[in-house]
Structures are given as structure tokens and as C-alpha cells.
Design an enzyme around this catalytic site. Structure first.
Site, PDB file in Angstrom:
ATOM      1  CB  CYS A   1       8.033  -1.705  -4.792  1.00 49.62           C
ATOM      2  SG  CYS A   1       7.201  -1.494  -3.224  1.00 49.62           S
TER       3      CYS A   1
ATOM      4  CB  CYS B   1       9.628  -0.009  -1.744  1.00 52.17           C
ATOM      5  SG  CYS B   1       9.026  -1.705  -1.845  1.00 52.17           S
TER       6      CYS B   1
END
Length: 111
Positions: free
Chosen positions: A33, A36
Site C-alpha cells: 500500500c 500507507c
């Protein structure tokens, strides 16, 4: 008292989060991700800034499906602020450090 983010798994969730003395900010993330990566510094600064009244844990979603399902995490990054087994804050997607700190201030000041 930990001065930073603790990495936990499904197996540790009850002990580290549900039975914690302090409110716990759970940061759900994934290695794949991109957003993230952008949020990690904000999570780390919250862990340090609030170390006296907040515990911060992070959980990778792929190896921990039970907690992800239980807390209805639909996208990452996601945050849940949990105290006494209740979810006080639930967010999905990237939020900036300022917004994160404002959210935490709102909930932690009332304790």
C-alpha cells in the site's frame, strides 16, 4: 511504557488492545500500500507525542484477517481508536498528521 509503535497480530490483539489500560490507536496497513508509506511518519509522531496517554499499534492486514474482519477494515491505511473495547474513531484512507493529531486531541482530552 513504549515510546513508539508496536507491531501486533490477530493473536495479540486482545491482550495488546482490548485489555490495554490506555486508549489504543490501531493502524491497519499493508506492505503493498503506497499511501500507507505516507501515513507511517504521522503514526510514529502520534505514538511519541501521546506516549503518556495513548498506545499505538500497527497491524498488517494480509496476515491478520480476523481482526480486519471484526473491525470492518475495507481499505488501507485505516485507523481505529479503541478504548474499553469500543471504537471511538474509525477512518479509512490517508489523513494528514495535523488531522490525526486533532482527532486524537478531541478524544483524549475528555479522559
Amino acid at each position: 511504557m513504549s515510546k513508539g509503535v508496536i507491531t501486533i497480530t490477530d493473536a495479540e490483539f486482545e491482550t495488546e488492545v482490548l485489555k490495554a489500560d490506555l486508549p489504543v490507536l490501531v493502524y491497519f496497513w499493508a506492505s503493498w500500500c503506497g499511501p500507507c508509506q505516507l501515513m507511517s511518519p504521522a503514526i510514529n509522531s502520534a505514538a511519541i507525542a501521546y506516549s503518556d496517554r495513548l498506545k499505538v499499534v500497527k497491524m498488517e492486514i494480509d496476515p491478520n484477517p480476523l481482526t480486519v474482519k471484526q473491525y470492518q477494515v475495507e481499505g488501507v491505511p485505516a485507523l481505529r481508536l479503541i478504548q474499553d473495547e469500543k471504537v471511538l474513531i474509525s477512518t479509512e484512507g490517508v489523513i494528514g498528521k495535523d488531522k490525526l493529531l486533532t482527532l486524537l486531541d478531541t478524544h483524549l482530552s475528555s479522559n
